[in-house]
Design an enzyme around this catalytic site. Structure first.
Site, short mmCIF file in Angstrom:
data_model
loop_
_atom_site.label_atom_id
_atom_site.label_comp_id
_atom_site.label_asym_id
_atom_site.label_seq_id
_atom_site.Cartn_x
_atom_site.Cartn_y
_atom_site.Cartn_z
CB VAL A 480 -0.99 -0.08 1.32
CG1 VAL A 480 -2.10 1.15 1.21
CG2 VAL A 480 -1.48 -1.29 1.52
CB SER A 481 0.69 4.49 -1.90
OG SER A 481 -0.30 4.98 -1.12
CG ASP A 482 -0.77 4.68 3.43
OD1 ASP A 482 -0.96 3.50 3.16
OD2 ASP A 482 -1.72 5.02 4.24
CB CYS A 483 1.71 0.36 4.33
SG CYS A 483 0.21 0.39 4.69
CD GLU A 486 4.26 7.29 7.06
OE1 GLU A 486 4.96 7.56 7.44
OE2 GLU A 486 3.43 8.07 6.70
#
Length: 753
Positions: A480-483, A486
């Site tokens: 997932v892009s934000d996973c 981060e």
């Protein structure tokens, strides 16, 4: 309504409830129970529960054997999750925000699990547990007595105190969706229909029209059970998967979660398969419906729905499509050959999903549905069915209230990344006191990086993932892009800190960057699992009714910011790698962030509640290119919006209904530490000049901290698809610590208390 034995168990469920042998080995296998005894108790002994952490695979184990109990002591984290006394010592009262950070870390460190991650419940939605339990029932999967007992306890605890029903999520108002399915679960696990809880819930369900007024997903599950007939379910033909890829409505273009749910839905709808009829099923036919079951005109209730469940009413376009499918396609044009071909391709896609996730599957709705499909195709003893049964445990979570189902198989990578960043923001990464904790976290992220793309990536419509991280763990395997962002930031932070080893080499870092660069949409913004494959017009085909924004991917300020900040950090250390592409990506992404700002100055959040959450990320994006309160109208308006919502006590408190309505709504319970942390982080990122507003928020966070360093759980924090809330209990540690640490570093000479 069925006879009960001496233990109060309904006769309808006796074949499925059993007690484990008291001399069992510690393996956690539902099918491996020998000494059968139908049993449901008032409660289990919570001191016998253990969290098993197998390299990020979480499952709860109940130890019936006394020797096993001695050999496997209950950990601090086990006790905390179960609400048992942890006897954490009182710590010196903090006099500065940095003192409060250290106190918080003293407590939070003890919750780190052996593999290096932080676990927690990921509950909230009330339709998840029914997916698992109903799948168990129709596939004749034994349910241990301790599961049955704690499922009962959880649902009793979460029944609406006024009307006795259940909602879409734990803080939502009672709905037919939640009540019909959770009532069914309670009957499956052995609660008699005459129990006062059931009588009250049934009366409420009937007042709302009964199960004929349930939304599509509930009707589908009841049809699979045989409690309803298939004619009540709007058509979900698997032959849609046979459409050429160029067709605008082809399912591969849908959002990943809806297409993975549609797959098994379509397979079983086409098969019109139903579970073997039992006394319980016959009884539920009488309990769930207001009408005489034998006389119900099932087809006439396809579109019947209680207004409380009808968050996203079906459009005239979808109703027209359904009419054509029912009256023209199915009876006239749909040949057996077409149906069979559609079923075969749908099953092939299910099998590829199993292979790519080792049968964990994407999430808690599609996984149980796939279990039933495989049971129908291959039988109860196939490897696929047995493996699904094993992996189902990883989606369950035990707490003080009982046993619930998580939204996925955990939040392992996500929460671990934020924990690392909280320590960094406080300037404590080089402090030897926290090195062992951080080292374990780094080793966990090293282990959990996804090293290859999925097999047959294009064939099964999957996004590039090599070098990425999933929300939960690499078994689930959906980057997932934000996973990815981060986790990557956390890895870079630690590996560039003196004293930490380079576990993830440059090539693997570059793999992560290569994947991140695939997430940008034509607009410049970033989505979650993959760039949108169709326009938002696809929502005219939204058949879920209870959710909004579910048919396709959308751009999110949260995801966009995560990618922007990851790329910015990366280019500081590797300025020569794909330089122009990264510069262009950031420029376009921040430009999109500006276009997404609302007239009031905030940004709408799709993964946290709501404007407070997204505005924090948006202001961080602007700050990454040097735009702050003093030189950017966008940043100024964002700060002014947040300041306008600050409460008298210094905190912020946004209600989940803001996600539903698109308007900021105050939470009636008052200020929340998590939202207060989000707001002050945003203000600090934007260099908001009036420090007193920030100090008031920091003081509230410090005042809410307990003497042992922890913060207590308050209102629910997360959301998806606009209408369903979900819990992120570790946020009360990670974001509070981040806010306090940022303040301590940014304003080292300021006093708060």
């Amino acid at each position: 309504m069925g006879k009960k034995d001496a233990a109060g168990v309904s006769s309808e469920t006796q074949p499925l409830l059993e007690k484990s042998s008291t001399k069992k080995r510690l393996s956690f296998d539902l099918t491996d129970h020998v000494a059968k005894r139908q049993r449901i108790e008032e409660r289990t002994d919570h001191t016998r529960w253990r969290m098993r952490d197998d390299k990020g695979r979480q499952s709860w184990v109940y130890l019936e054997d006394d020797q096993a109990l001695k050999d496997w002591p209950q950990s601090f984290a086990d006790k905390y999750f179960l609400g048992l006394p942890v006897n954490a010592p009182d710590l010196p009262k903090p006099t500065t925000p940095l003192d409060a950070v250290r106190n918080g870390l003293e407590f939070f460190e003890k919750l780190q699990l052996p593999s290096g991650h932080w676990g927690c419940e990921y509950g909230g939605p009330m339709f998840l547990l029914p997916c698992i339990v109903i799948a168990w029932y129709v596939t004749k999967t034994p349910i241990p007595w301790y599961y049955a007992t704690e499922i009962k306890n959880y649902l009793f605890a979460r029944a609406n105190p006024e009307d006795g029903g259940w909602g879409l999520h734990i803080e939502g108002e009672t709905s037919v969706f939640g009540t019909s399915l959770n009532y069914t679960v309670l009957r499956i696990v052995g609660v008699d229909a005459d129990h006062p809880v059931m009588v009250k819930a049934r009366a409420t369900l009937h007042k709302m029209g009964g199960a004929t007024h349930a939304p599509h997903w509930a009707k589908w599950w009841l049809a699979v059970m045989g409690v309803a007939q298939w004619d009540i379910v709007n058509p979900t033909p698997p032959e849609l998967w046979l459409l050429p890829d160029w067709v605008p409505i082809a399912p591969w273009r849908w959002w990943i979660h809806i297409r993975q749910v549609f797959l098994p839905m379509s397979y079983l709808w086409s098969k019109r398969w139903q579970a073997e009829e039992t006394e319980l099923i016959r009884s539920l036919r009488q309990e769930l419906f207001v009408e005489d079951w034998a006389k119900i005109n099932w087809a006439s209730h396809r579109n019947t729905i209680n207004p409380r469940d009808n968050y996203h009413p079906k459009t005239w376009v979808l109703n027209t499509v359904n009419w054509c499918l029912v009256n023209i396609w199915n009876p006239v044009l749909r040949t057996q050959a077409i149906a069979k071909k559609g079923e075969e391709w749908a099953m092939k896609l299910i099998e590829m999903e199993n292979e790519n996730t080792d049968h964990a599957d994407l999430a808690t709705v599609s996984g149980p549905m796939n279990t039933v499909c495989l049971y129908v195709k291959e039988g109860p003893d196939s490897y696929a069915v047995r493996r699904h049964r094993e992996r189902a445990h990883e989606f369950l979570w035990m707490k003080d209230e009982g046993l619930l189902a998580n939204g996925t198989n955990g939040v392992q990578c996500w929460d671990t990344a934020f924990a690392i960043q909280a320590v960094m923001d406080a300037g404590l990464t080089e402090d030897p006191r926290w090195r062992p904790m951080l080292m374990k976290a780094l080793e966990f992220l090293d282990d959990q990086q996804i090293r290859e793309n999925v097999k047959d990536q294009d064939k099964c419509y999957r996004q590039q993932r090599k070098g990425g991280w999933a929300f939960s763990n690499k078994d689930q395997g959906y980057a997932v892009s934000d996973c990815v962002s981060e986790a990557l930031k956390s890895v870079i932070i630690l590996q560039k800190t003196p004293g930490f080893p380079t576990l993830i080499d440059d090539r693997r870092i570059f793999d992560a960057i290569d994947t991140l660069l695939t997430y940008q949409n034509p607009s410049g913004g970033c989505s979650s699992y993959e760039p949108p494959r169709a326009g938002t017009w696809m929502e005219v085909l939204n058949a879920a009714e209870v959710f909004g924004n579910i048919m396709v991917e959308y751009e999110y300020p949260e995801c966009t910011t995560a990618v922007v900040t990851a790329l910015s950090l990366f280019r500081n250390h590797w300025p020569e790698y794909r330089t122009k592409e990264i510069e262009r990506f950031i420029e376009r992404a921040v430009k999109w962030i500006k276009t997404a700002q609302k007239p009031h100055g905030g940004w709408y959040g799709s993964w946290g509640i709501c404007f407070t959450y997204a505005t924090m990320f948006a202001l961080e994006s602007l700050a990454s290119i040097g735009e702050t309160y003093k030189n950017s109208d966008y940043a100024k308006r964002g700060c002014d919006f947040l300041i306008s919502k600050q409460r008298e006590d210094g905190g912020w408190s946004e209600h989940y209904r803001a996600c539903e309505t698109g308007e900021y709504i105050e939470h009636p319970s008052g200020s929340q530490v998590v939202m207060t942390a989000w707001a002050v982080i945003a203000l600090m990122k934007a260099d908001y000049p009036n420090l007193e507003h920030i100090k008031k928020g920091i003081k509230l966070i410090m005042d809410r901290q307990q003497s042992n360093g922890e913060w207590l759980q308050e209102a629910i924090e997360g959301v998806f698809n606009k209408s369903c809330m979900i819990s992120y209990p570790n946020y009360k540690f990670t974001f509070t610590l981040k806010a306090l640490g940022m303040f301590a570093r940014k304003y080292p000479n300021e006093t708060v208390v």
